[in-house]
Design a protein around this motif. Structure first.
Motif, PDB file in Angstrom:
ATOM      1  N   THR A 145      -3.973  13.413 -82.300  1.00  0.00           N
ATOM      2  CA  THR A 145      -4.825  12.341 -82.796  1.00  0.00           C
ATOM      3  C   THR A 145      -5.995  12.083 -81.851  1.00  0.00           C
ATOM      4  OG1 THR A 145      -2.936  11.315 -83.883  1.00  0.00           O
ATOM      5  CG2 THR A 145      -4.858   9.925 -83.505  1.00  0.00           C
ATOM      6  N   LEU A 146      -5.720  12.027 -80.549  1.00  0.00           N
ATOM      7  CA  LEU A 146      -6.798  11.817 -79.584  1.00  0.00           C
ATOM      8  C   LEU A 146      -7.760  12.994 -79.557  1.00  0.00           C
ATOM      9  CD1 LEU A 146      -4.903  10.100 -76.651  1.00  0.00           C
ATOM     10  CD2 LEU A 146      -6.829   9.164 -77.930  1.00  0.00           C
ATOM     11  N   ILE A 179     -14.293  14.480 -83.461  1.00  0.00           N
ATOM     12  CA  ILE A 179     -15.044  13.865 -84.573  1.00  0.00           C
ATOM     13  C   ILE A 179     -16.157  12.975 -84.030  1.00  0.00           C
ATOM     14  CG2 ILE A 179     -14.891  12.137 -86.416  1.00  0.00           C
ATOM     15  CD1 ILE A 179     -12.057  13.341 -87.000  1.00  0.00           C
ATOM     16  N   TRP A 180     -15.848  12.141 -83.031  1.00  0.00           N
ATOM     17  CA  TRP A 180     -16.849  11.232 -82.475  1.00  0.00           C
ATOM     18  C   TRP A 180     -17.902  11.962 -81.663  1.00  0.00           C
ATOM     19  CZ3 TRP A 180     -17.972   6.576 -84.088  1.00  0.00           C
ATOM     20  CH2 TRP A 180     -17.014   5.879 -84.825  1.00  0.00           C
ATOM     21  N   GLN A 203       0.333  12.093 -80.771  1.00  0.00           N
ATOM     22  CA  GLN A 203      -0.657  11.296 -80.045  1.00  0.00           C
ATOM     23  C   GLN A 203      -1.752  12.183 -79.485  1.00  0.00           C
ATOM     24  OE1 GLN A 203       0.807   8.552 -77.053  1.00  0.00           O
ATOM     25  NE2 GLN A 203      -1.006   8.910 -75.798  1.00  0.00           N
ATOM     26  N   LYS A 247     -15.052   4.469 -71.488  1.00  0.00           N
ATOM     27  CA  LYS A 247     -14.217   5.432 -72.195  1.00  0.00           C
ATOM     28  C   LYS A 247     -13.777   6.578 -71.292  1.00  0.00           C
ATOM     29  CE  LYS A 247     -13.644   7.454 -76.680  1.00  0.00           C
ATOM     30  NZ  LYS A 247     -14.172   7.590 -78.016  1.00  0.00           N
ATOM     31  N   GLY A 286     -11.476  15.169 -76.405  1.00  0.00           N
ATOM     32  CA  GLY A 286     -10.946  16.094 -77.401  1.00  0.00           C
ATOM     33  C   GLY A 286     -10.359  17.345 -76.783  1.00  0.00           C
ATOM     34  N   TYR A 320     -20.541  12.555 -84.170  1.00  0.00           N
ATOM     35  CA  TYR A 320     -21.213  11.306 -84.517  1.00  0.00           C
ATOM     36  C   TYR A 320     -22.232  10.904 -83.450  1.00  0.00           C
ATOM     37  CZ  TYR A 320     -21.989   6.379 -85.435  1.00  0.00           C
ATOM     38  OH  TYR A 320     -22.569   5.170 -85.650  1.00  0.00           O
ATOM     39  N   ASN A 346     -16.550  12.012 -75.327  1.00  0.00           N
ATOM     40  CA  ASN A 346     -15.684  12.290 -76.466  1.00  0.00           C
ATOM     41  C   ASN A 346     -15.260  13.752 -76.513  1.00  0.00           C
ATOM     42  OD1 ASN A 346     -15.327   9.784 -77.841  1.00  0.00           O
ATOM     43  ND2 ASN A 346     -17.477   9.872 -78.395  1.00  0.00           N
ATOM     44  N   ALA A 377      -8.463  15.029 -82.137  1.00  0.00           N
ATOM     45  CA  ALA A 377      -9.272  14.948 -83.357  1.00  0.00           C
ATOM     46  C   ALA A 377     -10.307  13.829 -83.251  1.00  0.00           C
ATOM     47  CB  ALA A 377      -8.371  14.714 -84.569  1.00  0.00           C
ATOM     48  N   THR A 378      -9.883  12.680 -82.765  1.00  0.00           N
ATOM     49  CA  THR A 378     -10.801  11.558 -82.602  1.00  0.00           C
ATOM     50  C   THR A 378     -11.950  11.922 -81.680  1.00  0.00           C
ATOM     51  OG1 THR A 378      -9.009   9.985 -82.945  1.00  0.00           O
ATOM     52  CG2 THR A 378     -10.969   9.162 -81.848  1.00  0.00           C
ATOM     53  N   GLY A 379     -11.622  12.530 -80.546  1.00  0.00           N
ATOM     54  CA  GLY A 379     -12.660  12.916 -79.596  1.00  0.00           C
ATOM     55  C   GLY A 379     -13.660  13.887 -80.194  1.00  0.00           C
TER      56      GLY A 379
END
Length: 116
Positions: A66-67, A73-74, A63, A41, A96, A77, A92, A69-71
């Motif tokens: 989105t990347l 959020i993960w 884009q 990754k 982000g 996690y 991650n 937010a994804t970074g």
């Protein structure tokens, strides 16, 4: 594919020095996906950082957002799963942050604001 991977790990097992044995045997070590997910990754993070050289009129804010937010959020996690995967969490988080900065740069450019 898992049979090939298991054979490779078994073959490599004999060559791991005793000082590296704790890392090798760790529940998030090279024998598991917890190690390999962040290893690959980081390519996405490096690509995101390389996009800073791209002209801002070619950058997609959706884009980048989105990347980002994804970074982020993960990142959370990775800190609640067992085993805790600090390496993937850092990867991650970096994804982000890099994309949040890129998103802000593109947004400011598209709205005629001074870029930084």
């Amino acid at each position: 594919m898992s049979k090939v991977y298991k054979l490779a790990v078994t073959a490599a097992d004999r060559f791991v020095p005793s000082k590296l044995r704790p890392l090798w045997e760790h529940e998030a070590g090279p024998k598991t996906i917890f190690f390999w997910a962040p290893a690959f990754k980081w390519a996405l993070v490096l690509t995101s950082i390389d996009d800073f050289r791209r002209p801002l009129d070619k950058v997609s804010t959706s884009q980048s957002a989105t990347l980002a937010a994804t970074g982020l959020i993960w990142t959370r996690y990775c800190l609640v799963i067992r085993p805790i995967n600090y390496s993937l969490s850092l990867c991650n988080f970096s994804l982000g942050v890099a994309n949040a900065i890129q998103c802000m740069r593109a947004y400011r450019f598209q709205h005629g604001l001074k870029t930084f």
